[in-house]
Design an enzyme around this catalytic site. Structure first.
Site, PDB file in Angstrom:
ATOM      1  N   ASN A 208       0.842  -1.231  -0.005  1.00  7.18           N
ATOM      2  CA  ASN A 208       0.197  -0.009   0.029  1.00  7.18           C
ATOM      3  C   ASN A 208       0.822   1.169   0.111  1.00  7.18           C
ATOM      4  O   ASN A 208       1.974   0.960  -0.249  1.00  7.18           O
ATOM      5  CB  ASN A 208      -0.895   0.125   1.038  1.00  7.18           C
ATOM      6  N   ASP A 276      -4.679  -5.859   5.089  1.00  5.38           N
ATOM      7  CA  ASP A 276      -5.685  -6.654   5.797  1.00  5.38           C
ATOM      8  C   ASP A 276      -5.677  -7.892   5.283  1.00  5.38           C
ATOM      9  O   ASP A 276      -6.218  -8.904   6.028  1.00  5.38           O
ATOM     10  CB  ASP A 276      -7.134  -6.006   5.629  1.00  5.38           C
ATOM     11  N   LYS A 286       8.558 -18.264  -9.306  1.00  8.92           N
ATOM     12  CA  LYS A 286       7.952 -16.919  -9.946  1.00  8.92           C
ATOM     13  C   LYS A 286       6.858 -17.486 -10.990  1.00  8.92           C
ATOM     14  O   LYS A 286       7.078 -18.410 -11.653  1.00  8.92           O
ATOM     15  CB  LYS A 286       9.271 -16.180 -10.625  1.00  8.92           C
ATOM     16  N   PRO A 302      -3.602 -11.136  10.582  1.00 10.57           N
ATOM     17  CA  PRO A 302      -4.173 -10.891  12.010  1.00 10.57           C
ATOM     18  C   PRO A 302      -4.090  -9.462  12.036  1.00 10.57           C
ATOM     19  O   PRO A 302      -3.415  -8.565  11.395  1.00 10.57           O
ATOM     20  CB  PRO A 302      -2.805 -11.338  12.761  1.00 10.57           C
ATOM     21  N   ASP A 303      -4.888  -9.058  13.077  1.00 12.73           N
ATOM     22  CA  ASP A 303      -5.051  -7.610  13.489  1.00 12.73           C
ATOM     23  C   ASP A 303      -3.953  -7.222  14.590  1.00 12.73           C
ATOM     24  O   ASP A 303      -4.206  -7.875  15.783  1.00 12.73           O
ATOM     25  CB  ASP A 303      -6.412  -7.186  13.737  1.00 12.73           C
ATOM     26  N   ILE A 304      -2.982  -6.800  14.329  1.00 13.26           N
ATOM     27  CA  ILE A 304      -1.754  -6.500  15.280  1.00 13.26           C
ATOM     28  C   ILE A 304      -2.492  -5.678  16.411  1.00 13.26           C
ATOM     29  O   ILE A 304      -2.273  -6.009  17.737  1.00 13.26           O
ATOM     30  CB  ILE A 304      -0.514  -6.068  14.620  1.00 13.26           C
ATOM     31  N   LYS A 335     -13.849   2.062  15.500  1.00 19.22           N
ATOM     32  CA  LYS A 335     -12.914   1.364  15.514  1.00 19.22           C
ATOM     33  C   LYS A 335     -12.088   1.246  16.652  1.00 19.22           C
ATOM     34  O   LYS A 335     -11.430   0.250  17.158  1.00 19.22           O
ATOM     35  CB  LYS A 335     -11.920   1.919  14.369  1.00 19.22           C
TER      36      LYS A 335
HETATM   37  N1  CTP Z   1      -4.178  -2.606  12.077  1.00 18.35           N
HETATM   38  C1  CTP Z   1      -3.111  -3.685  12.618  1.00 18.35           C
HETATM   39  N2  CTP Z   1      -3.382  -4.829  12.095  1.00 18.35           N
HETATM   40  C2  CTP Z   1      -4.015  -4.914  10.921  1.00 18.35           C
HETATM   41  C3  CTP Z   1      -4.817  -3.863  10.524  1.00 18.35           C
HETATM   42  C4  CTP Z   1      -4.936  -2.518  11.001  1.00 18.35           C
HETATM   43  O1  CTP Z   1      -2.681  -3.382  13.507  1.00 18.35           O
HETATM   44  N3  CTP Z   1      -4.192  -6.262  10.326  1.00 18.35           N
HETATM   45  C5  CTP Z   1      -3.937  -1.120  13.137  1.00 18.35           C
HETATM   46  C6  CTP Z   1      -3.382  -0.114  12.250  1.00 18.35           C
HETATM   47  O2  CTP Z   1      -1.993   0.014  12.424  1.00 18.35           O
HETATM   48  C7  CTP Z   1      -4.060   0.956  12.786  1.00 18.35           C
HETATM   49  C8  CTP Z   1      -5.615   0.624  12.948  1.00 18.35           C
HETATM   50  O3  CTP Z   1      -5.329  -0.824  12.878  1.00 18.35           O
HETATM   51  O4  CTP Z   1      -3.705   1.354  13.844  1.00 18.35           O
HETATM   52  C9  CTP Z   1      -6.489   0.883  11.936  1.00 18.35           C
HETATM   53  O5  CTP Z   1      -6.100   0.616  10.641  1.00 18.35           O
HETATM   54  P1  CTP Z   1      -7.121   0.701   9.618  1.00 18.35           P
HETATM   55  O6  CTP Z   1      -6.228   0.239   8.267  1.00 18.35           O
HETATM   56  O7  CTP Z   1      -7.561   2.148   9.386  1.00 18.35           O
HETATM   57  O8  CTP Z   1      -8.144  -0.159   9.853  1.00 18.35           O
HETATM   58  P2  CTP Z   1      -8.688  -1.491   9.514  1.00 18.35           P
HETATM   59  O9  CTP Z   1      -8.440  -2.448  10.809  1.00 18.35           O
HETATM   60  O10 CTP Z   1      -7.982  -1.864   8.510  1.00 18.35           O
HETATM   61  O11 CTP Z   1     -10.384  -1.365   9.099  1.00 18.35           O
HETATM   62  P3  CTP Z   1     -10.998  -0.902   7.754  1.00 18.35           P
HETATM   63  O12 CTP Z   1     -10.214  -1.460   6.650  1.00 18.35           O
HETATM   64  O13 CTP Z   1     -12.423  -1.373   7.941  1.00 18.35           O
HETATM   65  O14 CTP Z   1     -10.754   0.560   7.625  1.00 18.35           O
END
Ligand code: CTP
Length: 398
Positions: A208, A276, A286, A302-304, A335
């Site tokens: 990204n 995500d 490749k 995973p959501d860290i 959030k």
């Molecule tokens: N974050 C994280 N791990 C993930 C996704 C997000 O730690 N897999 C953390 C980001 O570092 C940030 C917060 O969660 O501090 C929100 O990230 P954001 O991209 O705005 O939100 P998402 O959880 O991706 O939700 P959405 O895509 O629905 O906006």
């Protein structure tokens, strides 16, 4: 740093041209810079350049009657908060180690009652010479501070250690010495920054547009505030901030593992733009163009932030970021609840301008509501956030 003063000794090395940029950076932040130009240094930069950039007279001669009468070579270091030598040559370091005082620069260094920071610059053979090594050891034992040298291509055509640290790095080392207010001393901080790369095959990945600048600025501010700071960073081109421990990762899963390894922490700030999703399986070889257009399934990463905010040991304060393109405050508030973090720094990314920019306009969501911050540089946002964190941690039990 406003109102502080630095005595800057410019030695005889080709890197002296970089010192001009250092003076500019210090002046921009309100630091008074008094310069001493050695005879060697005068072969590489002019007195006029130093005088014009610093706005101060340049000192050259130990026995100049005008300055000796007014300030004197002893006083020059007394009126400064820090003495910096950039470039610091092998010759000047040898004089310092031996306690010689035959010219203005070495006399000042011997008479200095302030900390002295050296930015060495020389040929790799000179830097690696046993005599220089001995001198460096002696100087370190005497309490002299060093920034650099870096390794790389040298002006003499050779490669190796000896290249003077970049102005930004010397500036950060100076800043770390001049700043006295350390509200986070004795505390541990964790910061995530940058994008993550999710492999498709050995050469391709999903990424990204995050530059990592905001997370790096926060880590720099935390370190300056005295926190022992671990910065877990996805791939970026940024130089690591001074005084932090950098852990470089590629994927979200690596980032989570590195964050867990950095716990416990008093405060954790999640500024990374974590992907995500990742391809369910990354190809081992490749993927070749011949044949059908490939398609791949994505799976959730995973959501860290959520894992750390809802796990143990939980940092006393967890701060997430929210990048939103619509309904900024409402989405950020949702959030905050969903992830279980204490604060959210929300920014509107609908026009894409924030990515890679040096400034940003954010809202801070806390348990007390929403604060709208004005447009600030990412450095200022980092500093302001760190002051708020220091304040909040006073009220949260360890
Ligand atoms: N974050 C994280 N791990 C993930 C996704 C997000 O730690 N897999 C953390 C980001 O570092 C940030 C917060 O969660 O501090 C929100 O990230 P954001 O991209 O705005 O939100 P998402 O959880 O991706 O939700 P959405 O895509 O629905 O906006």
């Amino acid at each position: 740093m406003n109102g502080k003063s630095v005595l800057l000794i410019v030695g005889g090395g080709i890197a002296a041209y970089k010192t001009l940029d250092l003076i500019r950076r210090l002046k921009e932040r309100g630091v008074t810079v008094r310069t001493v130009l050695t005879d060697g240094g005068a072969h590489f930069v002019t007195e006029l350049s130093l005088a014009a950039l610093s706005g101060e007279p340049v000192h050259r001669d130990m026995f100049a009657t005008d300055t000796e009468g007014r300030i004197g070579h002893i006083q020059l270091s007394r009126v400064s908060d820090l003495v910096v030598v950039a470039p610091a040559t092998a010759d000047l370091m040898a004089k310092m180690a031996a306690g010689l005082a035959g010219d203005l620069a070495s006399a000042l260094l011997l008479a200095a009652d302030k900390k002295v920071l050296l930015a060495p610059s020389m040929n790799v053979k000179m830097w690696n010479h046993p005599a220089t090594k001995r001198n460096v050891e002696t100087l370190k034992r005497d309490g002299i501070l060093f920034v650099g040298p870096a390794a790389g291509d040298l002006a003499c055509g050779e490669t190796g250690s000896g290249r003077m640290a970049e102005p930004a790095e010397i500036f950060a080392a100076i800043e770390a010495q001049l700043i006295e207010h350390r509200p986070l001393a004795g505390m541990k901080a964790l910061v995530t920054a940058g994008p993550t790369h999710e492999a498709i095959d050995p050469v391709r990945y999903i990424a990204n547009r995050s530059s990592g600048k905001q997370g790096y600025a926060i880590a720099a501010a935390l370190a300056l505030a005295g926190a022992e700071t671990v910065l877990v960073s996805g791939p970026t081109d940024l130089a690591p901030p001074y005084g932090i421990k950098l852990v470089k990762v590629n994927s979200a899963r690596e980032m989570l593992a590195a964050c867990r390894a950095a716990l416990p922490a008093d405060v954790a700030i999640f500024a990374a733009a974590v992907a995500d999703w990742r391809p369910e399986t990354a190809a081992d070889a490749k993927i070749k163009k011949a044949g059908a257009v490939p398609s791949f399934r994505l799976t959730e990463n995973p959501d860290i932030l959520a894992a750390v905010a809802q796990g143990t040991p939980r940092p006393r304060l967890t701060v997430g970021f929210a990048a939103e393109t619509e309904n900024l405050d409402a989405n950020a508030a949702a959030k905050r609840t969903r992830k279980g973090c204490d604060w959210i720094v929300a920014n509107d990314v609908s026009d894409g301008a924030v990515f890679g920019n040096d400034s940003n306009r954010v809202h801070l969501l806390t348990e007390h509501g929403v604060e709208q911050w004005p447009e600030l540089s990412k450095r200022e946002i980092g500093e302001r956030l760190v002051l708020r964190i220091a304040d909040a941690l006073k009220g949260i039990e360890a």
